[in-house]
Motif scaffolding. Structure first.
Motif, PDB file in Angstrom:
ATOM      1  N   GLU A  95      54.430  56.960  52.458  1.00 51.91           N
ATOM      2  CA  GLU A  95      53.956  58.331  52.345  1.00 51.91           C
ATOM      3  C   GLU A  95      52.872  58.482  51.266  1.00 51.91           C
ATOM      4  O   GLU A  95      52.007  59.349  51.356  1.00 51.91           O
ATOM      5  N   PHE A  96      52.948  57.645  50.227  1.00 55.58           N
ATOM      6  CA  PHE A  96      51.996  57.746  49.104  1.00 55.58           C
ATOM      7  C   PHE A  96      50.792  56.833  49.317  1.00 55.58           C
ATOM      8  O   PHE A  96      49.890  56.755  48.488  1.00 55.58           O
ATOM      9  N   GLY A  97      50.820  56.112  50.458  1.00 57.24           N
ATOM     10  CA  GLY A  97      49.796  55.098  50.698  1.00 57.24           C
ATOM     11  C   GLY A  97      48.395  55.640  50.726  1.00 57.24           C
ATOM     12  O   GLY A  97      47.448  54.990  50.256  1.00 57.24           O
ATOM     13  N   MET A  98      48.204  56.848  51.310  1.00 59.21           N
ATOM     14  CA  MET A  98      46.862  57.385  51.415  1.00 59.21           C
ATOM     15  C   MET A  98      46.236  57.588  50.032  1.00 59.21           C
ATOM     16  O   MET A  98      45.068  57.252  49.801  1.00 59.21           O
ATOM     17  N   MET A  99      47.028  58.114  49.094  1.00 60.47           N
ATOM     18  CA  MET A  99      46.492  58.334  47.740  1.00 60.47           C
ATOM     19  C   MET A  99      46.194  57.003  47.053  1.00 60.47           C
ATOM     20  O   MET A  99      45.194  56.855  46.340  1.00 60.47           O
ATOM     21  N   LEU A 100      47.056  56.002  47.301  1.00 58.18           N
ATOM     22  CA  LEU A 100      46.811  54.689  46.684  1.00 58.18           C
ATOM     23  C   LEU A 100      45.519  54.079  47.207  1.00 58.18           C
ATOM     24  O   LEU A 100      44.755  53.455  46.459  1.00 58.18           O
ATOM     25  N   LYS A 101      45.258  54.263  48.499  1.00 61.09           N
ATOM     26  CA  LYS A 101      44.014  53.725  49.067  1.00 61.09           C
ATOM     27  C   LYS A 101      42.804  54.411  48.459  1.00 61.09           C
ATOM     28  O   LYS A 101      41.775  53.787  48.199  1.00 61.09           O
ATOM     29  N   GLN A 102      42.916  55.698  48.247  1.00 63.60           N
ATOM     30  CA  GLN A 102      41.814  56.409  47.614  1.00 63.60           C
ATOM     31  C   GLN A 102      41.575  55.909  46.193  1.00 63.60           C
ATOM     32  O   GLN A 102      40.449  55.844  45.714  1.00 63.60           O
ATOM     33  N   ALA A 103      42.680  55.536  45.507  1.00 58.64           N
ATOM     34  CA  ALA A 103      42.563  55.095  44.112  1.00 58.64           C
ATOM     35  C   ALA A 103      41.851  53.760  43.992  1.00 58.64           C
ATOM     36  O   ALA A 103      41.092  53.518  43.043  1.00 58.64           O
ATOM     37  N   ILE A 104      42.058  52.829  44.947  1.00 60.18           N
ATOM     38  CA  ILE A 104      41.467  51.486  44.800  1.00 60.18           C
ATOM     39  C   ILE A 104      40.075  51.439  45.384  1.00 60.18           C
ATOM     40  O   ILE A 104      39.349  50.453  45.186  1.00 60.18           O
ATOM     41  N   GLY A 105      39.629  52.441  46.121  1.00 61.29           N
ATOM     42  CA  GLY A 105      38.279  52.466  46.653  1.00 61.29           C
ATOM     43  C   GLY A 105      38.194  51.879  48.037  1.00 61.29           C
ATOM     44  O   GLY A 105      39.064  51.133  48.489  1.00 61.29           O
ATOM     45  N   GLU A 141      55.989  57.383  41.998  1.00 61.73           N
ATOM     46  CA  GLU A 141      54.612  57.329  42.482  1.00 61.73           C
ATOM     47  C   GLU A 141      53.633  56.962  41.352  1.00 61.73           C
ATOM     48  O   GLU A 141      52.645  56.254  41.558  1.00 61.73           O
ATOM     49  N   GLN A 142      53.929  57.437  40.115  1.00 63.12           N
ATOM     50  CA  GLN A 142      53.074  57.069  38.953  1.00 63.12           C
ATOM     51  C   GLN A 142      53.120  55.577  38.706  1.00 63.12           C
ATOM     52  O   GLN A 142      52.102  54.938  38.422  1.00 63.12           O
ATOM     53  N   VAL A 143      54.332  54.993  38.798  1.00 60.92           N
ATOM     54  CA  VAL A 143      54.479  53.547  38.607  1.00 60.92           C
ATOM     55  C   VAL A 143      53.670  52.804  39.651  1.00 60.92           C
ATOM     56  O   VAL A 143      52.953  51.841  39.353  1.00 60.92           O
ATOM     57  N   LEU A 144      53.795  53.254  40.922  1.00 64.22           N
ATOM     58  CA  LEU A 144      53.049  52.590  41.986  1.00 64.22           C
ATOM     59  C   LEU A 144      51.535  52.696  41.753  1.00 64.22           C
ATOM     60  O   LEU A 144      50.786  51.730  41.951  1.00 64.22           O
ATOM     61  N   LEU A 145      51.091  53.877  41.315  1.00 61.50           N
ATOM     62  CA  LEU A 145      49.664  54.059  41.056  1.00 61.50           C
ATOM     63  C   LEU A 145      49.180  53.137  39.932  1.00 61.50           C
ATOM     64  O   LEU A 145      48.117  52.518  40.019  1.00 61.50           O
ATOM     65  N   ASN A 146      49.968  53.015  38.836  1.00 59.57           N
ATOM     66  CA  ASN A 146      49.585  52.129  37.727  1.00 59.57           C
ATOM     67  C   ASN A 146      49.486  50.678  38.185  1.00 59.57           C
ATOM     68  O   ASN A 146      48.569  49.938  37.787  1.00 59.57           O
ATOM     69  N   LEU A 147      50.446  50.247  39.002  1.00 68.82           N
ATOM     70  CA  LEU A 147      50.412  48.867  39.494  1.00 68.82           C
ATOM     71  C   LEU A 147      49.152  48.605  40.306  1.00 68.82           C
ATOM     72  O   LEU A 147      48.483  47.576  40.157  1.00 68.82           O
ATOM     73  N   VAL A 148      48.829  49.558  41.150  1.00 67.56           N
ATOM     74  CA  VAL A 148      47.646  49.383  41.999  1.00 67.56           C
ATOM     75  C   VAL A 148      46.369  49.388  41.151  1.00 67.56           C
ATOM     76  O   VAL A 148      45.455  48.581  41.351  1.00 67.56           O
ATOM     77  N   LEU A 149      46.283  50.303  40.187  1.00 63.99           N
ATOM     78  CA  LEU A 149      45.091  50.365  39.327  1.00 63.99           C
ATOM     79  C   LEU A 149      44.931  49.092  38.497  1.00 63.99           C
ATOM     80  O   LEU A 149      43.822  48.588  38.301  1.00 63.99           O
ATOM     81  N   ASN A 150      46.030  48.562  37.961  1.00 61.99           N
ATOM     82  CA  ASN A 150      45.959  47.308  37.188  1.00 61.99           C
ATOM     83  C   ASN A 150      45.487  46.168  38.078  1.00 61.99           C
ATOM     84  O   ASN A 150      44.692  45.303  37.650  1.00 61.99           O
ATOM     85  N   ALA A 151      45.995  46.145  39.330  1.00 59.99           N
ATOM     86  CA  ALA A 151      45.566  45.097  40.254  1.00 59.99           C
ATOM     87  C   ALA A 151      44.078  45.235  40.557  1.00 59.99           C
ATOM     88  O   ALA A 151      43.337  44.244  40.643  1.00 59.99           O
ATOM     89  N   ARG A 152      43.644  46.503  40.692  1.00 64.14           N
ATOM     90  CA  ARG A 152      42.210  46.719  40.930  1.00 64.14           C
ATOM     91  C   ARG A 152      41.376  46.221  39.752  1.00 64.14           C
ATOM     92  O   ARG A 152      40.368  45.525  39.912  1.00 64.14           O
ATOM     93  N   ASP A 153      41.792  46.579  38.526  1.00 61.56           N
ATOM     94  CA  ASP A 153      41.040  46.165  37.325  1.00 61.56           C
ATOM     95  C   ASP A 153      41.020  44.655  37.173  1.00 61.56           C
ATOM     96  O   ASP A 153      40.035  44.072  36.702  1.00 61.56           O
ATOM     97  N   ALA A 154      42.103  43.993  37.548  1.00 57.40           N
ATOM     98  CA  ALA A 154      42.175  42.540  37.396  1.00 57.40           C
ATOM     99  C   ALA A 154      41.250  41.822  38.354  1.00 57.40           C
ATOM    100  O   ALA A 154      40.862  40.671  38.117  1.00 57.40           O
ATOM    101  N   THR A 155      40.898  42.504  39.466  1.00 53.78           N
ATOM    102  CA  THR A 155      40.021  41.850  40.456  1.00 53.78           C
ATOM    103  C   THR A 155      38.568  42.209  40.256  1.00 53.78           C
ATOM    104  O   THR A 155      37.710  41.774  41.024  1.00 53.78           O
ATOM    105  N   ASP A 156      38.262  43.030  39.236  1.00 54.75           N
ATOM    106  CA  ASP A 156      36.856  43.388  38.968  1.00 54.75           C
ATOM    107  C   ASP A 156      36.092  42.169  38.455  1.00 54.75           C
ATOM    108  O   ASP A 156      36.627  41.359  37.702  1.00 54.75           O
TER     109      ASP A 156
END
Length: 714
Positions: A665-675, A699-714
């Motif tokens: 259910e939170f997937g759409m927002m996570l996709k928006q967060a990673i670009g 959902e905050q925990v999930l968002l942080n995990l996704v953002l950290n993963a995004r930053d690590a792949t920059d």
């Protein structure tokens, strides 16, 4: 030959015999002889004694008739001691005219020979009488010359023997006086006053080498004209000065020939000529293989310096040198004793004299070390063993044996036992006095030194073991002096690798400009804190915070810098994360505000759709559209609630949540967060995973995990 003798010749020879035997005085004898020959034998007679070939005249006498004398004497004053000139060998046109003016009718020149050596000459001249010297006169002159030579030589030998005995007596007296002289100045004065008399010298001086070895200092002189020595108080070590040349070469210099003196020592020769010195000698003062200075003497009369005379001059110089060496050694001993007595009485260090195993005399410091008063020391002294801790007795025995064998012992550590029984750490050493079983002992209290050593050791341990990176750099050379292990480890080195190397190696590139800028700030302010980029041994760079202090000498000149370096890599990472978190917080606050406003708007939408649904029948054509609008509104409300939970603006409502469902259910927002350029892939587990948590926080925990993963792949 007997028939040729006239009565006059016999009378002359008879009278000559009486004259030659009447006196040992050369001048008197020569004067009597020339008076005997004029006018009976010649109009003028000249007798000279000396080395005439070298122009050296020791004694002479001239007699002429009243008529011839006025012409002869001026000539002899103008051309003294020139026998060859009378033979017509004129040195110049003027000389030739002077010879012609004598109007000589005849002359005889004969050498005075004895033992195959010429000791002088006899000249007979005829002028006013116009006589001509024949064979008889020649034989008479030869006989007179032979007799005079023998008689004068005998007189010379007698006088020399008598003078030798006199000089020997004077030299013996000189020896006694020099032995009694107790100062260097006294030695010099005696050497000149008695030595010059013994040698028959007119003037003299004693010069000693200066302390820095660059000149000769005149310490005494005698016989010189007032003011003539003002320019010679110090003598440069110039080989063109006889006394300096003698010192430099270590050999005597004897000068009896004015021409030789002028050639070898031109400047000094003019000084000697003005002073009227005819001969001189300079002798190095050497004793025990060391040259102390030089003795210079001069004579106003000619001196040939035969073997005996040279030996006498060298004897005086040798006695003077020996006395100077003895007095210098005695003076050094007196000064040494005075310094030692001063040390003993100064109480700077413990000093005690010992005889065998007993300390016989202790200075104040030694007494204080032991805790005794002077009155408490027994008359015979205190046994050394009584003040030594038992475990050091054997070391003391070895030290005593070493002193007896070699005369001294190297300092060693031990403990004294004081009067009250306490122990005192000391450093002791000493030596033997003379050849007997006596000597001196030195003791130094080590209490403060050991305490300072312990403090120093503590500081050293703190320096080595602290986790802070600390190093010292030379303020003059900009090289590393010493660093602790933390400092070396920070840069990837061992501490030993960094010592002595330039500070610039720690900076990027050649390090010149960055290092110089930092150094200028340190020297200007004395203490600074700044950030800089440094280079490790492996070539990598890291940011660092630096705290540097400049240490100066008492005169204000820079000595070294104390540098404390802190690696700021982690801190910079944390600061970056903090800034990111702050940005996310701002985004959350914005999202919360937006969600709140949307939620307020949705309340009206959902309310009115609810009203519409209640008003519509189930089979009403519009009911399906209204229900869809209601579901969309509820979905929008749920999203608003998620944003409010994310922004911490909604009350937490922990509940049992299926993690897979929440992700879906939170997937759409996570996709928006990673670009859009990244893909979000989620995999469901075979069984449901349920957690009891607030949905917003999950959902905050999930968002942080996704953002950290995004930053690590920059």
């Amino acid at each position: 030959m007997t028939t040729l003798w006239t009565q006059t010749a016999h009378d002359v020879l008879a009278r000559a015999g009486r004259v030659l035997g009447a006196s040992l005085d050369t001048s008197e004898t020569l004067t009597a002889l020339v008076e005997l020959l004029v006018p009976d034998v010649a109009d003028a007679a000249i007798i000279r004694i000396g080395d005439l070939a070298r122009g050296l005249v020791d004694a002479e006498a001239t007699n002429a008739t009243a008529a011839f004398g006025p012409r002869l004497y001026p000539y002899l004053r103008q051309y003294p001691a020139d026998n060859q000139a009378l033979d017509g060998m004129a040195q110049s046109e003027e000389h030739r005219r002077a010879l012609e003016a004598l109007e000589l009718s005849s002359f005889v020149i004969l050498p005075l020979m004895v033992r195959g050596r010429a000791i002088g000459g006899l000249s007979l001249l005829a002028s006013e009488s116009r006589r001509t010297f024949g064979e008889t006169t020649l034989l008479l002159a030869q006989e007179l010359a032979d007799r005079a030579a023998v008689a004068l030589d005998h007189a010379r030998l007698f006088r020399a023997e008598r003078a030798s005995r006199s000089r020997l007596e004077l030299l013996q007296a000189l020896t006694g006086k020099l032995a009694e002289a107790d100062t260097v100045a006294a030695v010099a004065e005696i050497a000149l006053s008695d030595g010059l008399t013994a040698l028959g010298a007119t003037v003299g001086l004693v010069a000693m080498i200066s302390a820095d070895g660059t000149r000769l200092d005149v310490i005494a002189h005698r016989g010189h004209a007032p003011g003539s020595m003002d320019a010679w108080r110090t003598v440069p070590l110039d080989p063109l000065i006889p006394i300096a040349d003698s010192y430099l070469r270590g050999e005597p210099v004897f000068l009896s020939d004015p021409a030789e003196r002028a050639t070898r020592y031109p400047e000094f020769s003019s000084f000697s000529s003005r002073a009227g010195y005819a001969a001189g000698a300079s002798i190095p003062l050497v004793a025990h293989g060391r040259t102390f200075g030089a003795l210079g003497i001069a004579f106003h009369e000619d001196r040939r310096f035969d073997e005996d005379e040279r030996a006498q001059v060298l004897g005086v110089a040798g006695q003077c040198a020996a006395a100077l060496a003895r007095n210098e050694a005695a003076g050094a001993l007196r000064r040494s004793e005075a310094r030692f007595r001063s040390l003993f009485e100064s109480d700077l260090v413990g000093v005690a004299f010992w005889s065998g195993p007993v300390l016989t005399e202790l200075n104040g410091t030694f007494l204080r070390l032991l805790g005794y008063a002077q009155s408490e020391i027994p008359a015979g002294g205190i046994p050394y063993a009584d003040i030594t801790a038992p475990e050091y007795q054997e070391a003391d025995q070895r030290a005593f044996a070493q002193v007896l064998a070699s005369g001294r012992v190297m300092p060693y550590r031990k403990d004294f036992v004081r009067k009250d029984g306490s122990r005192l750490p000391v450093l002791v050493g000493g030596g033997r006095a003379g050849d007997g079983g006596t000597g001196v002992l030195f003791a130094l209290d080590l209490t403060d030194a050991l305490r300072a050593e312990a403090v120093q050791r503590q500081w050293s341990d703190a320096f080595e073991n602290t986790s802070h990176a600390v190093g010292l750099t030379d303020a003059q050379t900009n090289r590393i002096m010493v660093v602790n292990r933390a400092y070396a480890s920070l840069f990837g080195y061992e501490p030993e690798e960094m010592a002595g190397r330039p500070v610039s190696m720690l900076y990027p590139g050649d390090g010149g400009s960055a290092m110089q800028s930092n150094i200028e700030r340190i020297e200007a302010l004395g203490h600074v804190s700044f950030e800089s980029t440094y280079r490790r041994k492996d070539g990598s760079f890291f940011p660092a915070a630096v705290d540097a202090t400049l240490v100066r000498a008492t005169d204000g000149s820079p000595l070294y810098r104390i540098v404390n370096v802190e690696d700021r890599t982690e801190r910079h990472r944390f600061e970056t994360e903090l800034r990111q978190a702050q940005k996310m917080e701002a985004v959350g606050r914005l999202a919360g505000g937006v969600a709140h406003e949307i939620n307020n708007a949705l309340q009206g939408v959902l309310g009115f759709t609810a009203f519409a649904l209640r008003a519509l029948d189930n089979d009403h054509p519009a009911r399906t559209d209204v229900e869809q609008a209601a579901r969309s509104g509820e979905r929008a409300r749920d999203i608003a609630h998620q944003l409010l939970a994310f922004s911490r603006r909604q009350m937490l409502k922990p509940e049992a949540l299926d993690v897979s469902r929440v992700i879906a259910e939170f997937g759409m927002m996570l996709k928006q967060a990673i670009g859009r350029e990244r893909e979000l892939v989620s995999e469901r587990s075979g069984s449901a995973v349920t957690v009891f948590a607030d949905r917003g926080q999950l959902e905050q925990v999930l968002l942080n995990l996704v953002l950290n993963a995004r930053d690590a792949t920059d």
